[in-house]
Design an enzyme around this catalytic site. Sequence first.
Site, PDB file in Angstrom:
ATOM      1  N   LYS A  65      -3.624  10.255  10.247  1.00  0.00           N
ATOM      2  CA  LYS A  65      -2.550   9.778  11.119  1.00  0.00           C
ATOM      3  C   LYS A  65      -2.812  10.209  12.556  1.00  0.00           C
ATOM      4  CE  LYS A  65       1.086   9.707   7.597  1.00  0.00           C
ATOM      5  NZ  LYS A  65       1.291   8.253   7.611  1.00  0.00           N
TER       6      LYS A  65
ATOM      7  N   ARG B 278       1.637   5.125  -3.093  1.00  0.00           N
ATOM      8  CA  ARG B 278       1.522   4.172  -4.208  1.00  0.00           C
ATOM      9  C   ARG B 278       0.585   4.702  -5.295  1.00  0.00           C
ATOM     10  NH1 ARG B 278      -0.437  -0.200   0.055  1.00  0.00           N
ATOM     11  NH2 ARG B 278       0.868   1.195   1.264  1.00  0.00           N
TER      12      ARG B 278
HETATM   13  N1  BES Z   1       4.404   8.477   4.238  1.00  0.00           N
HETATM   14  C1  BES Z   1       3.926   7.308   4.872  1.00  0.00           C
HETATM   15  C2  BES Z   1       5.030   6.329   5.253  1.00  0.00           C
HETATM   16  C3  BES Z   1       6.014   6.765   6.272  1.00  0.00           C
HETATM   17  C4  BES Z   1       5.894   6.341   7.573  1.00  0.00           C
HETATM   18  C5  BES Z   1       7.089   7.554   5.935  1.00  0.00           C
HETATM   19  C6  BES Z   1       6.826   6.711   8.512  1.00  0.00           C
HETATM   20  C7  BES Z   1       8.021   7.949   6.871  1.00  0.00           C
HETATM   21  C8  BES Z   1       7.875   7.510   8.166  1.00  0.00           C
HETATM   22  C9  BES Z   1       2.964   6.570   3.940  1.00  0.00           C
HETATM   23  O1  BES Z   1       2.241   7.370   3.076  1.00  0.00           O
HETATM   24  C10 BES Z   1       1.977   5.863   4.814  1.00  0.00           C
HETATM   25  O2  BES Z   1       1.211   6.513   5.437  1.00  0.00           O
HETATM   26  N2  BES Z   1       2.044   4.541   4.828  1.00  0.00           N
HETATM   27  C11 BES Z   1       1.160   3.750   5.590  1.00  0.00           C
HETATM   28  C12 BES Z   1       0.526   2.756   4.661  1.00  0.00           C
HETATM   29  C13 BES Z   1      -0.684   2.088   5.221  1.00  0.00           C
HETATM   30  C14 BES Z   1      -1.777   3.060   5.466  1.00  0.00           C
HETATM   31  C15 BES Z   1      -1.137   1.017   4.266  1.00  0.00           C
HETATM   32  C16 BES Z   1       1.935   3.045   6.678  1.00  0.00           C
HETATM   33  O3  BES Z   1       3.039   2.571   6.413  1.00  0.00           O
HETATM   34  O4  BES Z   1       1.473   3.019   7.795  1.00  0.00           O
HETATM   35 MN    MN Z   2       0.446   8.067   3.918  1.00  0.00          MN
END
Ligand code: BES
Ligand code: MN
Length: 502
Positions: A278, A352
Amino acid sequence: MYQVKKELDLSASNEGLVVGLFEKPEKFTGILAGLDEKFEGQLTELVKAGDLSAKLKSITKVHSFGKIGAKRIYFVGLGKEKDSSFDKLREAFGKVFKQLKVNKQEEAAVYLDTFVTEELNSLDAAHALGEAMALATYQFEGYKQKSNEPEKRLENVTVYSGAAEEADVQVSLTVGYAFGKATNSARTLVNTPGNLLTAADLANYASELAAKYDFEVEILDKAEIEKLGMGAFLAVNKGSLEPPKMIVLRYQGKEDWTDVIGLVGKGITFDTGGYSIKTKAGIVGMKTDMGGAAAVLGAMEIIGEIRPEQNVVAVIPSTDNMISGGAFKPDDVITSMNGKTIEVLNTDAEGRLVLADAITYAKHHGANYLVDVATLTGGVITALGLHTTGAMTNHDGLYEQVLEASVEAGEQMWLLPLFETEKERVRNSKVADLNNSPGSEGHALVAGAFIGEFTEGTPWVHLDIAGTATTAKDYDLGPAGATGVMTRTLALFVERFEPIEK
Ligand code: BES
Ligand code: MN
Ligand code: ZN
């Protein structure tokens, strides 16, 4: 904590008397006439002068100058009686309890009859009161060195309720309070930072809950998880020094272990994104990535309190998502517990993966219905914003029941589609059965479709709470931070659940 009395006693001494006020009280009539009399009609004058409003959620504090036993009266505007709803009532109570907290009042009296309408009886009002009191006064203690000032909280509430049996009102107050308190437990789990809430900590918390409420508990450690072949869950844990835990709680409220509801909650204690790391702004706040797990545990707390005639298995896959020489990588191919192979295209799509094995495991424990809750995608925020949970389902009838519970809990949700096009996208891999991230278009839909691959025909509802698990602003029923969203919806859903005809 609550003392219920049938007769209003205006001479009883108290820090504050809480009174509901519907529009338009040009005059204090009916049950409020006696109060106005004590003030020689001055309350009516205040209304006329526009200094005492019945506008929804307006709070007016009036000093009693010794005219009644209570030091002050808190008038709670309730708007037009015909527009009243449980939701509004809960929020109005929330607002006044916040005020009482700010004023550091340790006791209060509530004239419940003034909140009752044709639609909402005293038991509804009592539930709303109890729930709002717990929710609105919630505070995360944090870790600051304490000041010497003793913490004051509302402890004694006298409830005047003439319209129902005292014992019944007491039960509604207590149940309402339990709903709020369990939501607060979920909030505290979510607000706790990742260094202080590891998978093992979460497992310990669940075990304590199980001991308190007599649930069966099973905590799978790493060796057991390996033995069961939960390759998707294990992949996410690979980069971590903290061992994973698969947490299972079982509550049996029926004679036989049939019609089992599986509640599955994402329990990522911190999500760095892994090698698909991230950004430095995006990583902050990722301690909240176990919001689904917290909601499931909160719901189990309520279930333990109200003990409905239902069977529930709660399954929580917990680990953090870290980076190290041992971490899983993009291009890796992993094998999930149900045998499906997965090509990892993005290590940040980890939720997931852990949910896939948790769903399979819930089915192994006999779950005939599945509801998963997860802070799953930023995409759901793009689609629905920060106030609406995104839902997906393979069964309209089951979704209907979850939706009804959410309306009653005052937690908005909206159904997103589960189309073949997205199923095809997650099935599109040259080397494996599935891929975990086929591109960023329609993130939320793809994530849901992926999880759906593991339900194998079991009725299922998926709830993406990435937008709703936390809030940046204080609100009537709580402070900024974790909301505990879906705790109450899940509990109500379980309480009211009707098995679906096959
Ligand atoms: N934990 C995150 C999603 C999330 C984002 C929760 C903002 C709370 C606030 C999840 O694991 C994630 O990283 N999702 C990605 C998926 C993508 C890499 C396909 C996303 O939504 O960017
Ligand atoms: Mn994630
Ligand atoms: Zn995540």
